[in-house]
Design an enzyme around this catalytic site. Structure first.
Site, PDB file in Angstrom:
ATOM      1  CG  ASP A 212      -1.951   1.034   1.257  1.00  0.00           C
ATOM      2  OD1 ASP A 212      -2.766   1.038   0.329  1.00  0.00           O
ATOM      3  OD2 ASP A 212      -1.978   1.865   2.189  1.00  0.00           O
ATOM      4  CD  GLU A 273      -1.996   2.341  -3.669  1.00  0.00           C
ATOM      5  OE1 GLU A 273      -3.064   2.912  -3.917  1.00  0.00           O
ATOM      6  OE2 GLU A 273      -1.434   2.442  -2.557  1.00  0.00           O
TER       7      GLU A 273
HETATM    8  C1  NOJ Z   1      -4.437   2.848  -1.035  1.00  0.00           C
HETATM    9  C2  NOJ Z   1      -5.583   1.932  -0.800  1.00  0.00           C
HETATM   10  O1  NOJ Z   1      -5.858   1.220  -1.973  1.00  0.00           O
HETATM   11  C3  NOJ Z   1      -6.729   2.798  -0.355  1.00  0.00           C
HETATM   12  O2  NOJ Z   1      -7.930   2.076  -0.324  1.00  0.00           O
HETATM   13  C4  NOJ Z   1      -6.382   3.398   0.977  1.00  0.00           C
HETATM   14  O3  NOJ Z   1      -7.405   4.284   1.361  1.00  0.00           O
HETATM   15  C5  NOJ Z   1      -5.071   4.166   0.924  1.00  0.00           C
HETATM   16  N1  NOJ Z   1      -4.054   3.459   0.216  1.00  0.00           N
HETATM   17  C6  NOJ Z   1      -4.543   4.466   2.298  1.00  0.00           C
HETATM   18  O4  NOJ Z   1      -4.083   3.291   2.913  1.00  0.00           O
END
Ligand code: NOJ
Length: 536
Positions: A212, A273
């Site tokens: 993440d 991500e």
């Molecule tokens: C990316 C995640 O996919 C999202 O759902 C989340 O709100 C943020 N990161 C913060 O962790």
């Protein structure tokens, strides 16, 4: 286990199905999906033909951000089940030939995490506070936040704490909600803790991690104000030089993690991500000693337009080839408007979504399928405000509706909500007309979206040209993208609305699969994709 037809690691061509646990299947009847629900529905993913599942966070969490506020990285939230359920889920997925990727949230913890609670109880300057980013405020009395950074969910990125003696105290950084304090990745203790967490899940048999906010861990130590003139807004993909996104120091973290996973057998993998502005920035995360793959948000953000898609595809392939990493392709996830709706909604959106699926699944590399896209689910736009849970909604005073509309629970069967999602309702209401979109309705219908995905994934598994590899563009009219992959595959998609001549290279080739009806007049209808058998 390696990819079919070669010795390349599985993750270079994997199709990974994203399970948003809270909305997949509810076994215990509380309206929220859970791990027992996942276990009961794994065969759907196997039958679809995916190689792996990625599960969004299921760890103990106050759910201030749907589980991305983790209170304990080594357990399962009772709402979702138990560690024993996670173990059983991993074993059952493996038995079905599915690998398992779990979500790792290293940028921030929950404010209920033991570390943050200890930090609140400890004084400024303490070891406990040093795990997070506590700073003194600005102004004579420290009443102003340390800088002007803002939260991704709206509002400021700093919250002030009250010290033990009741006085207004330091501020802590949260690039997301206040319930998600950012960790200080200059602190070795943080590194040790996350390496231990990686081992915990690797030892339980997971095949990899989705990281993440992988571009966010390191911050410019000077914490300079965001300069609006420099274009460094809080949200959106990060350009080089941004003080809290894509700082160089993040790469050392991933090098250490890669060294760690490489000591495990079985080709464990990372997918980052990484929201950055260019594929060149992205490629730096995918150097041979860092992450294996990353989501391709350039492709996800591209308009339904041949020129825009071609640029997104070319840029990714070229930049990632420089570091030897395979591209991945993604159309939807739990953070963005579902692509049926993004591409225009209704029949047009569905036609384009069908064509987009065939485009994505024929490109070199891996792909991500977000639960429900195989059913052609649209975004749910008319959720009652009082049911919205995404913190974005409250933090922007309702100006932004947030992401709940792509998170509505899956319709499995039956003709009334919750459509087999669970025995007693669903945490977000499903539209009544989803009765026509249930898995049961679509499974026996050769013209359904589900049948298209299943057939595409079956062909993809069997065809030696698909998955990892290269492609070459073929001459075509301006709205058409046509490409060849060796050995013996040709794909063509018309992203225009009007019919276009079929690319010359497809003349006489047998059709393997088409996203819609093909007329006999030699044209390729608008918003239609075709896979051809190009063996000559
Ligand atoms: C990316 C995640 O996919 C999202 O759902 C989340 O709100 C943020 N990161 C913060 O962790």
């Amino acid at each position: 286990m390696t990819a079919a037809g070669g010795g390349a690691p599985w993750w270079r061509s994997a199709v990974i199905y994203q399970i948003y646990v809270r909305s997949f299947a509810d076994a215990d009847g509380d309206g929220l999906g859970d791990l027992q629900g996942v276990r009961a529905r794994l065969e759907h993913v196997r039958d679809l033909g995916a190689d792996a599942i990625w599960l969004n966070p299921f760890y103990p969490s106050p759910q201030a951000d749907a589980g991305y506020d983790v209170a304990d990285y080594r357990d399962v939230d009772p709402r979702f089940g138990t560690l024993a359920d996670a173990d059983a889920m991993i074993a059952e997925a493996h038995a079905l030939g599915l690998r398992v990727i779990v979500d790792l949230v290293p940028n921030h913890t929950s404010d209920q995490h033991a570390w943050f609670q200890a930090a609140l109880a400890a004084p400024p300057g303490s070891r406990e506070r040093a795990r997070y980013l506590f700073r003194e405020g600005r102004g004579a009395a420290g009443d102003d936040p340390p800088n002007n950074w803002s939260s991704n969910f709206g509002g400021g990125a700093w919250t002030r704490v009250t010290e033990a003696d009741g006085s207004p105290g330091q501020w802590y950084l949260h690039l997301f909600a206040p319930e998600q304090p950012d960790l200080d990745w200059t602190n070795p203790e943080v590194h040790e803790e996350f390496e231990s967490i990686l081992r915990f899940w690797l030892d339980r048999g997971v095949d990899g991690f989705r990281i993440d906010v992988a571009h966010g861990l390191a911050k410019d130590p000077g914490m300079p104000d965001l300069d609006a003139d420099g274009g460094f807004a809080a949200g959106g993909p990060a350009r080089p030089g941004h003080p809290h996104w894509d700082q160089d120091e993040v790469h050392e973290v991933y090098r250490a993690w890669r060294r760690l996973t490489d000591t495990y057998p079985g080709e464990r993998t990372f997918v980052g991500e990484v929201w950055v502005a260019t594929p060149a920035q992205l490629a730096r995360y995918l150097r041979p000693d860092e992450l294996h793959t990353a989501f391709n948000f350039g492709f996800l953000l591209a308009r339904w337009d041949a020129g825009a898609m071609r640029v997104a595809i070319d840029d990714s392939i070229q930049e990632l080839a420089k570091v030897g990493a395979p591209p991945t392709w993604v159309l939807s996830n739990h953070d963005v408007t579902r692509h049926v709706t993004r591409f225009g909604g209704g029949d047009v959106g569905l036609r384009r979504a069908r064509a987009a699926a065939l485009l994505m699944l024929a490109l070199p590399g891996g792909a991500y399928v977000y639960q429900g896209e195989e059913l052609g689910l649209p975004e749910v736009r008319d959720l009652p405000d009082e049911l919205r849970q995404d913190p974005t909604f409250a933090r922007t005073g309702g100006a932004q509706k947030g992401r709940d509309g792509c998170r509505v629970p899956i319709p499995w069967s039956g003709d009334a909500p919750s459509f087999g999602f669970g025995p007693d309702g669903a945490w977000l209401p499903q539209p009544a007309d989803w009765a026509a979109l249930t898995v049961d309705q679509q499974v026996g219908d050769p013209s359904s979206m589900l049948s298209l995905y299943r057939e595409a994934l079956r062909i993809r598994r069997e065809h030696p040209a698909l998955g990892d590899g290269t492609m070459t563009w073929l001459p075509s009219s301006p709205t058409v993208l046509a490409f060849r992959r060796e050995p013996g595959f040709v794909g063509a998609v018309n992203l225009g609305t009007d019919p276009a001549p079929r690319p010359e290279a497809t003349a006489g080739l047998p059709v393997l699969l088409a996203s819609g009806p093909l007329p006999d007049d030699g044209t390729l209808p608008g918003d239609t994709a075709v896979w051809y058998d190009g063996r000559r």
